[in-house]
Design a protein around this motif. Structure first.
Motif, mmCIF file in Angstrom:
data_model
loop_
_atom_site.group_PDB
_atom_site.id
_atom_site.type_symbol
_atom_site.label_atom_id
_atom_site.label_comp_id
_atom_site.label_asym_id
_atom_site.label_seq_id
_atom_site.Cartn_x
_atom_site.Cartn_y
_atom_site.Cartn_z
ATOM 1 N N TRP A 97 19.257 25.622 54.494
ATOM 2 C CA TRP A 97 18.614 26.431 53.457
ATOM 3 C C TRP A 97 18.921 25.847 52.082
ATOM 4 C CZ3 TRP A 97 18.540 32.411 54.263
ATOM 5 C CH2 TRP A 97 18.168 32.711 55.584
ATOM 6 N N SER A 98 18.052 26.130 51.153
ATOM 7 C CA SER A 98 18.315 25.701 49.778
ATOM 8 C C SER A 98 19.350 26.628 49.149
ATOM 9 C CB SER A 98 17.032 25.743 48.947
ATOM 10 O OG SER A 98 16.631 27.089 48.718
ATOM 11 N N PRO A 99 20.094 26.130 48.145
ATOM 12 C CA PRO A 99 21.042 27.016 47.452
ATOM 13 C C PRO A 99 20.365 28.249 46.860
ATOM 14 C CG PRO A 99 21.460 24.733 46.878
ATOM 15 C CD PRO A 99 20.178 24.741 47.665
ATOM 16 N N GLU A 100 19.113 28.087 46.425
ATOM 17 C CA GLU A 100 18.384 29.212 45.847
ATOM 18 C C GLU A 100 18.101 30.282 46.907
ATOM 19 O OE1 GLU A 100 18.071 25.662 43.477
ATOM 20 O OE2 GLU A 100 17.453 26.027 45.569
ATOM 21 N N ASP A 101 17.743 29.831 48.116
ATOM 22 C CA ASP A 101 17.475 30.788 49.191
ATOM 23 C C ASP A 101 18.739 31.551 49.553
ATOM 24 O OD1 ASP A 101 14.816 30.183 49.339
ATOM 25 O OD2 ASP A 101 14.994 28.859 51.076
ATOM 26 N N ILE A 102 19.851 30.844 49.658
ATOM 27 C CA ILE A 102 21.116 31.499 50.007
ATOM 28 C C ILE A 102 21.521 32.483 48.917
ATOM 29 C CG2 ILE A 102 23.583 31.132 50.398
ATOM 30 C CD1 ILE A 102 22.868 28.483 51.721
ATOM 31 N N ALA A 103 21.381 32.072 47.658
ATOM 32 C CA ALA A 103 21.756 32.943 46.545
ATOM 33 C C ALA A 103 20.911 34.212 46.523
ATOM 34 C CB ALA A 103 21.614 32.198 45.220
ATOM 35 N N ALA A 104 19.663 34.105 46.953
ATOM 36 C CA ALA A 104 18.796 35.292 46.989
ATOM 37 C C ALA A 104 19.060 36.130 48.231
ATOM 38 C CB ALA A 104 17.324 34.851 46.951
ATOM 39 N N PHE A 105 19.342 35.469 49.362
ATOM 40 C CA PHE A 105 19.449 36.159 50.648
ATOM 41 C C PHE A 105 20.705 37.021 50.754
ATOM 42 C CE2 PHE A 105 21.076 36.022 55.080
ATOM 43 C CZ PHE A 105 20.075 36.752 55.693
ATOM 44 N N VAL A 106 21.855 36.500 50.366
ATOM 45 C CA VAL A 106 23.124 37.203 50.598
ATOM 46 C C VAL A 106 23.165 38.559 49.905
ATOM 47 C CG1 VAL A 106 25.623 37.117 50.272
ATOM 48 C CG2 VAL A 106 24.405 35.091 51.096
ATOM 49 N N PRO A 107 22.865 38.658 48.617
ATOM 50 C CA PRO A 107 22.895 40.002 48.011
ATOM 51 C C PRO A 107 21.843 40.938 48.583
ATOM 52 C CG PRO A 107 22.075 38.369 46.440
ATOM 53 C CD PRO A 107 22.608 37.609 47.598
ATOM 54 N N LEU A 108 20.678 40.381 48.965
ATOM 55 C CA LEU A 108 19.657 41.230 49.557
ATOM 56 C C LEU A 108 20.089 41.739 50.928
ATOM 57 C CD1 LEU A 108 16.378 39.339 48.600
ATOM 58 C CD2 LEU A 108 17.187 41.530 47.709
ATOM 59 N N LEU A 109 20.769 40.887 51.711
ATOM 60 C CA LEU A 109 21.261 41.321 53.016
ATOM 61 C C LEU A 109 22.322 42.400 52.862
ATOM 62 C CD1 LEU A 109 21.202 40.988 56.077
ATOM 63 C CD2 LEU A 109 22.932 39.187 55.850
ATOM 64 N N LYS A 110 23.217 42.240 51.889
ATOM 65 C CA LYS A 110 24.221 43.268 51.623
ATOM 66 C C LYS A 110 23.548 44.588 51.264
ATOM 67 C CE LYS A 110 28.036 40.291 50.083
ATOM 68 N NZ LYS A 110 28.890 39.907 48.943
ATOM 69 N N ARG A 111 22.521 44.493 50.445
ATOM 70 C CA ARG A 111 21.790 45.690 50.046
ATOM 71 C C ARG A 111 21.093 46.318 51.253
ATOM 72 N NH1 ARG A 111 16.967 45.375 45.535
ATOM 73 N NH2 ARG A 111 16.248 47.550 45.647
ATOM 74 N N PHE A 112 20.485 45.496 52.086
ATOM 75 C CA PHE A 112 19.760 46.005 53.250
ATOM 76 C C PHE A 112 20.712 46.613 54.268
ATOM 77 C CE2 PHE A 112 17.935 45.334 57.515
ATOM 78 C CZ PHE A 112 16.796 46.119 57.381
ATOM 79 N N SER A 113 21.939 46.104 54.351
ATOM 80 C CA SER A 113 22.890 46.603 55.351
ATOM 81 C C SER A 113 23.237 48.069 55.142
ATOM 82 C CB SER A 113 24.172 45.762 55.330
ATOM 83 O OG SER A 113 24.910 46.000 54.140
#
Length: 203
Positions: free
Chosen positions: A153-169
């Protein structure tokens, strides 16, 4: 009327104020979560880790070792001493089952009982060096597999994904307020089930 078609379900959500775009996302996410749940129940990665690392314990015993270690990302606030009751709470299992599993790990040298520093009457559970090695190795194994995957994954994708996953959890937090807000729609679902039960089956 039973909600027998996707169109009727879409209409129900629309009346509840859910947009068509959100509804499409909800259906996609639900499908992925169900697939993920079935794979997670098989514990594919955990089983593979025990095999590849040549660790002669089962997944329930591994869970107990992890609960004794209490890593914060998995169990939240893991400060303080660990007792059998702590293990039961962290794994959401019966205290008697937790006690039996802890005893198995103590007998096999992966854990030990000790006296609490806060209260000499209290028995706490700690990992031995062998137990710590197992927990650390399994955790590192999982990180290797996940790290290899995310490495594409690109660093941008990871930076966007992790906080969104935390929020979704946390999407089920406050579910009581949500069900209260959508009482009419839930009542309609109850009615749809009742009506379906009155429809005679075709022979």
């Amino acid at each position: 009327m039973p909600l027998s078609t996707k169109t009727e379900i879409n209409a129900l959500l629309q009346r509840a104020g859910v947009t068509a775009e959100t509804t499409a996302a909800v259906m996609d996410i639900d499908g992925m979560l169900q697939h993920w749940r079935r794979r997670a129940m098989k514990r594919e990665l955990g089983n593979r880790a025990l095999i590849d690392l040549k660790i002669d314990i089962d997944l329930a015993q591994l869970d107990v070792l992890s609960a004794i270690a209490g890593p914060a990302p998995e169990f939240g606030d893991s400060q303080g001493e660990t007792m059998v009751g702590t293990v039961a709470d962290r794994l959401a299992i019966d205290p008697s089952r937790a006690s039996r599993l802890v005893s198995e790990m103590v007998d096999r040298g992966f854990a030990r009982r000790a006296v609490s520093q806060a209260d000499a009457r209290r028995t706490i559970i700690e990992l031995t060096a062998q137990g710590e090695a197992v927990v650390d190795a399994v955790r590192a194994y999982k990180y290797l597999i996940l790290g290899d995957f995310l490495g594409t994954w690109s660093p941008e994708d990871i930076a966007a994904f992790v906080p969104l996953l935390k929020r979704f959890s946390r999407w089920t937090d406050g579910i009581d307020a949500v069900t209260d807000r959508h009482g009419p729609e839930i009542d309609q679902l109850v009615e749809a089930i009742a009506m379906a039960g009155k429809v005679p089956e075709e022979v």
